[in-house]
Design a protein around this motif. Structure first.
Motif, PDB file in Angstrom:
ATOM      1  N   ILE A  53       6.346   8.336   0.218  1.00 54.67           N
ATOM      2  CA  ILE A  53       7.776   7.796  -0.361  1.00 54.67           C
ATOM      3  C   ILE A  53       8.396   7.430   0.787  1.00 54.67           C
ATOM      4  O   ILE A  53       8.698   8.050   1.751  1.00 54.67           O
ATOM      5  N   ALA A  54       8.981   6.094   0.608  1.00 53.19           N
ATOM      6  CA  ALA A  54       9.846   5.638   1.680  1.00 53.19           C
ATOM      7  C   ALA A  54      11.084   6.525   1.908  1.00 53.19           C
ATOM      8  O   ALA A  54      11.729   6.979   0.914  1.00 53.19           O
ATOM      9  N   LYS A  55      11.291   6.601   3.257  1.00 52.29           N
ATOM     10  CA  LYS A  55      12.290   7.515   3.548  1.00 52.29           C
ATOM     11  C   LYS A  55      11.913   9.049   3.572  1.00 52.29           C
ATOM     12  O   LYS A  55      12.981   9.782   4.167  1.00 52.29           O
ATOM     13  N   HIS A  56      10.837   9.252   3.316  1.00 48.51           N
ATOM     14  CA  HIS A  56      10.381  10.856   3.253  1.00 48.51           C
ATOM     15  C   HIS A  56       8.968  10.835   4.038  1.00 48.51           C
ATOM     16  O   HIS A  56       8.278   9.809   4.215  1.00 48.51           O
ATOM     17  N   GLY A  88       7.675   4.304  -3.565  1.00 52.33           N
ATOM     18  CA  GLY A  88       6.259   5.429  -3.303  1.00 52.33           C
ATOM     19  C   GLY A  88       4.894   5.106  -3.558  1.00 52.33           C
ATOM     20  O   GLY A  88       4.949   3.915  -4.453  1.00 52.33           O
ATOM     21  N   HIS A  89       4.048   5.676  -3.012  1.00 53.55           N
ATOM     22  CA  HIS A  89       2.689   5.379  -3.379  1.00 53.55           C
ATOM     23  C   HIS A  89       1.734   6.518  -3.322  1.00 53.55           C
ATOM     24  O   HIS A  89       2.158   7.401  -2.352  1.00 53.55           O
ATOM     25  N   LEU A  90       1.001   6.660  -4.031  1.00 50.74           N
ATOM     26  CA  LEU A  90       0.179   7.983  -4.190  1.00 50.74           C
ATOM     27  C   LEU A  90      -1.234   7.613  -3.913  1.00 50.74           C
ATOM     28  O   LEU A  90      -2.091   6.736  -4.618  1.00 50.74           O
ATOM     29  N   PRO A 141       8.447   0.332   3.073  1.00 48.76           N
ATOM     30  CA  PRO A 141       8.609   0.547   1.561  1.00 48.76           C
ATOM     31  C   PRO A 141       7.294   0.182   0.605  1.00 48.76           C
ATOM     32  O   PRO A 141       6.816   0.864  -0.219  1.00 48.76           O
ATOM     33  N   PHE A 142       6.189  -0.734   1.639  1.00 50.53           N
ATOM     34  CA  PHE A 142       5.008  -1.134   1.025  1.00 50.53           C
ATOM     35  C   PHE A 142       3.989  -0.757   2.023  1.00 50.53           C
ATOM     36  O   PHE A 142       4.180  -1.290   3.204  1.00 50.53           O
TER      37      PHE A 142
END
Length: 275
Positions: A53-56, A88-90, A141-142
């Protein structure tokens, strides 16, 4: 785009990157062997999946964005104070090159956040041919990938689901390189939120890709390659420039959290090999 009957040889750019670059030639669409269907989700846990997840940092499922619950993977913002562009992406653990993927999804009618960008409301997707979660920058982000975009209703206008979007990658449709980031389907349906939708993705060893919604083809394309001119996959420029405008066939599959609450279920894969 029609591919000829020849042999394509692929080389993977390391486990950390996950993208597969292919040399000239291709296996014909008529000469594939299909393996058994198998589930990518056990229905109870996120075993085999990794959140980014962006920023994490990679592996942190920030505020339980992704939840496994009674046979579905839910994208939830129940623990968020605000979305704050934390896309975010899983990621599923196994990179894949040629396969059929099928799954069902539905956008939920409640649980959104007021600061979600207008374009991201009832908007999500399945990313594939993706770089690995580990190779993304913290704020990216992506991932560099192709997105089978999923859209729900947002207002009264028609909003067809099933577009193809390309952060960090280019594709060709009818032999012509696509310049737009997202290409909507000419025949994609507009589907009310709360409705389960069946989606299918076919990635042939030849590099041909087909997207279906509820059994109907909505996109067919090929020619995936890294795009050094991309401006969407922020933070990925060094990753792309280090590899150049290389053809790409293969990588990771990821479910997207783009600000819209939704659920995924019945996520199954059937791997394909040339005969």
């Amino acid at each position: 785009m029609v591919w000829t009957k020849s042999v394509r040889r692929c080389a993977t750019l390391g486990v950390a990157a996950g993208l597969t670059l292919c040399l000239p030639g291709a296996a014909s669409a008529e000469e594939v062997r299909a393996g058994p269907w198998r589930s990518l989700f056990d229905g109870k846990t996120l075993e085999g999946w990794t959140a980014k997840i962006a920023k994490h940092p990679v592996g942190e499922n920030y505020r339980q964005t992704f939840v496994a619950d009674q046979g579905v993977i839910r994208v939830s913002y129940a623990g968020y104070d605000k979305f704050d562009n934390q896309f975010g992406h899983l990621f599923h653990k196994t990179p894949l090159s040629a396969y059929r993927l099928r799954f069902s999804y539905r956008f939920l009618t409640e649980g959104g956040l007021p600061d979600t960008p207008n374009w991201a409301r009832a908007n999500s997707g399945i990313m594939f041919h993706s770089q690995s979660a580990e190779s993304m920058t913290v704020d990216q982000p992506f991932p560099v990938s192709i997105e089978f975009q999923l859209l729900g209703k947002d207002g009264d206008a028609q909003r067809p689901t099933g577009a193809v979007c390309t952060p960090g990658i280019t594709i060709t449709i009818d032999g012509a390189k696509v310049k737009e980031h997202c290409t909507p389907p000419a025949n994609g349906p507009t589907i009310a939120n709360g409705t389960w939708v069946q989606a299918e993705l076919e990635v042939l060893p030849s590099g041909e890709i087909t997207q279906k919604i509820n059994g109907v083809v909505v996109h067919h394309y090929a020619g995936a390659a890294l795009d050094p001119d991309d401006t969407v996959a922020g933070g990925a420029k060094p990753y792309i420039l280090a590899r150049g405008a290389q053809p790409v066939i293969g990588g990771y599959i990821a479910l997207q959290s783009e600000g819209a609450p939704l659920e995924f279920k019945d996520i199954e894969i059937q791997e394909l090999t040339p005969r």
